[in-house]
Write a protein that holds these residues in place. Structure first.
Motif, short mmCIF file in Angstrom:
data_model
loop_
_atom_site.label_atom_id
_atom_site.label_comp_id
_atom_site.label_asym_id
_atom_site.label_seq_id
_atom_site.Cartn_x
_atom_site.Cartn_y
_atom_site.Cartn_z
N ASP A 166 3.00 17.64 0.38
CA ASP A 166 2.76 16.73 -0.76
C ASP A 166 3.97 15.70 -1.05
O ASP A 166 5.08 15.81 -0.71
N GLY A 167 3.51 14.74 -1.89
CA GLY A 167 4.41 13.56 -2.12
C GLY A 167 3.91 12.21 -1.46
O GLY A 167 2.69 12.16 -0.93
N SER A 168 5.10 11.22 -1.48
CA SER A 168 4.80 10.10 -0.81
C SER A 168 4.50 10.35 0.83
O SER A 168 5.35 10.76 1.23
N ILE A 169 3.73 9.69 1.45
CA ILE A 169 3.72 9.68 2.73
C ILE A 169 4.08 8.47 3.44
O ILE A 169 3.60 7.44 2.90
N ASP A 170 4.73 8.38 4.59
CA ASP A 170 5.29 7.49 5.34
C ASP A 170 3.88 6.64 5.99
O ASP A 170 3.26 7.49 6.65
N LEU A 171 4.06 5.35 5.70
CA LEU A 171 2.79 4.48 6.41
C LEU A 171 3.19 4.32 7.93
O LEU A 171 4.30 3.80 8.28
N THR A 172 2.47 4.50 8.81
CA THR A 172 2.68 4.23 10.21
C THR A 172 1.12 3.38 10.49
O THR A 172 0.28 3.60 9.81
N PRO A 173 1.20 2.49 11.49
CA PRO A 173 -0.08 1.91 12.01
C PRO A 173 -1.22 3.08 12.38
O PRO A 173 -2.33 2.87 12.05
N GLU A 174 -0.67 4.18 13.03
CA GLU A 174 -1.87 5.09 13.19
C GLU A 174 -2.39 5.96 12.03
O GLU A 174 -3.54 5.79 12.05
N LEU A 175 -1.58 5.94 11.03
CA LEU A 175 -2.14 6.51 9.60
C LEU A 175 -3.25 5.49 8.98
O LEU A 175 -4.21 5.90 8.47
N VAL A 176 -2.54 4.44 9.00
CA VAL A 176 -3.43 3.08 8.44
C VAL A 176 -4.75 3.06 9.35
O VAL A 176 -5.91 2.67 8.89
N MET A 183 0.87 -1.12 -0.19
CA MET A 183 -0.20 0.08 -0.03
C MET A 183 0.94 1.18 -0.02
O MET A 183 1.87 1.39 0.87
N ASN A 184 0.58 2.16 -0.97
CA ASN A 184 1.43 3.38 -1.01
C ASN A 184 0.31 4.39 -0.90
O ASN A 184 -0.85 4.59 -1.51
N VAL A 185 0.67 5.71 -0.38
CA VAL A 185 -0.28 6.51 0.17
C VAL A 185 0.50 8.17 -0.41
O VAL A 185 1.82 8.16 -0.27
N PHE A 186 -0.28 8.96 -1.24
CA PHE A 186 0.42 10.21 -1.69
C PHE A 186 -0.67 11.21 -1.60
O PHE A 186 -1.64 11.08 -1.61
N MET A 187 -0.20 12.61 -1.53
CA MET A 187 -0.78 13.60 -1.72
C MET A 187 -0.22 14.66 -2.82
O MET A 187 0.98 14.79 -2.83
N ASN A 188 -0.99 15.42 -3.53
CA ASN A 188 -0.40 16.47 -4.38
C ASN A 188 -1.56 17.37 -4.37
O ASN A 188 -2.33 17.63 -5.28
N LYS A 189 -1.61 18.40 -3.29
CA LYS A 189 -2.44 19.42 -3.20
C LYS A 189 -2.30 20.36 -4.16
O LYS A 189 -3.47 20.82 -4.91
N GLN A 190 -1.16 20.74 -4.80
CA GLN A 190 -1.24 21.88 -5.63
C GLN A 190 -1.77 21.18 -7.00
O GLN A 190 -2.32 22.10 -7.74
N GLY A 191 -1.43 20.12 -7.37
CA GLY A 191 -1.84 19.48 -8.62
C GLY A 191 -3.20 19.06 -8.76
O GLY A 191 -4.26 19.03 -9.65
N VAL A 192 -3.66 18.07 -7.42
CA VAL A 192 -4.91 17.72 -7.37
C VAL A 192 -6.12 18.11 -6.49
O VAL A 192 -7.08 17.94 -6.58
N GLY A 193 -5.42 18.65 -5.53
CA GLY A 193 -6.34 19.35 -4.45
C GLY A 193 -6.15 18.47 -3.28
O GLY A 193 -5.19 17.61 -3.06
N ASP A 194 -7.35 18.53 -2.40
CA ASP A 194 -7.25 17.88 -0.89
C ASP A 194 -7.52 16.53 -1.02
O ASP A 194 -8.62 15.91 -0.45
N VAL A 195 -6.84 15.75 -1.83
CA VAL A 195 -7.07 14.32 -1.90
C VAL A 195 -5.86 13.41 -1.46
O VAL A 195 -5.03 13.54 -1.75
N LEU A 196 -6.48 12.54 -0.92
CA LEU A 196 -5.36 11.43 -0.44
C LEU A 196 -5.40 10.14 -1.32
O LEU A 196 -6.54 9.62 -1.58
#
Length: 201
Positions: free
Chosen positions: A62-72, A1-14
């Protein structure tokens, strides 16, 4: 599982990628703030997007977000709140590790490629490598399948000129290390580097 954000390009979307495979055809299903992307062939979820993400998981760069048990756990909660029945099974093992090149042989169908057998501690991988300086008995940095490179590229199982390859032996430039040399070549680590240990820059 990989998680990203790109607010500038896409908006407030995970953006959450569940698999490194790319299905030929996909179907989209939206429930509340969650949009599921499923493989048409078998209906399995391959990715999903969470809209209004910051109100659920807080601020992230923005970018790849480190996965932690808390975030998951937070993401799982978002799915449940939006009536999406999807159980997240996450591998928290490091994706960038120290590897030991056990053997190197010439690729039968490509002059500049070598087939390397690489011990990464928990398993032995076959990796096709085009670096001119790769040799057997080196300690190297391996990006395992599922790793997200600094460029945003996701490492997938691949086949290079007919030979399966699982992972990538990395150069300093690919790892975005400071003062990385411009010339082609993998990063060779100290001989006493511990095989299987996480690599952090």
């Amino acid at each position: 599982m990989n998680v990203f954000m790109n607010k500038q390009g896409v908006g407030d979307v995970l953006m959450v990628q569940l698999t490194t495979e790319r299905p030929e055809q996909t179907e989209i299903e939206s429930k509340g703030d969650v949009t599921l992307i499923k493989a048409s062939q078998n209906g399995e979820a391959v990715a999903f997007n969470i809209f209004n993400a910051t109100q659920y998981i807080g601020e992230h760069a923005d970018g790849s977000i480190d996965l932690t048990p808390e975030l998951v756990a937070k993401i799982q909660e978002v799915l449940e709140k939006n009536n999406v029945s999807l159980e997240l099974n996450v591998d928290f093992s490091p994706k960038f590790v120290v590897g030991h090149v056990v053997s190197k042989e010439k690729h039968p169908n490509a002059d500049k490629l070598n087939i390397c057998t690489v011990d990464v501690g928990s398993e032995t991988l076959q990796i096709v490598c085009g670096a001119p300086n790769v040799e057997s008995d080196q300690k190297v940095v391996v990006a395992k399948v599922g790793a997200v490179m600094p460029s945003g590229m996701v490492i997938r199982d691949a086949e290079l000129r007919g030979v399966p390859s699982s992972g990538m032996i990395c150069s300093a430039k690919e790892l975005a290390l400071p003062d990385a040399p411009e010339e082609k070549g993998i990063l060779v680590l100290a001989a006493d580097s511990e095989v299987g240990s996480p690599f952090t820059n």
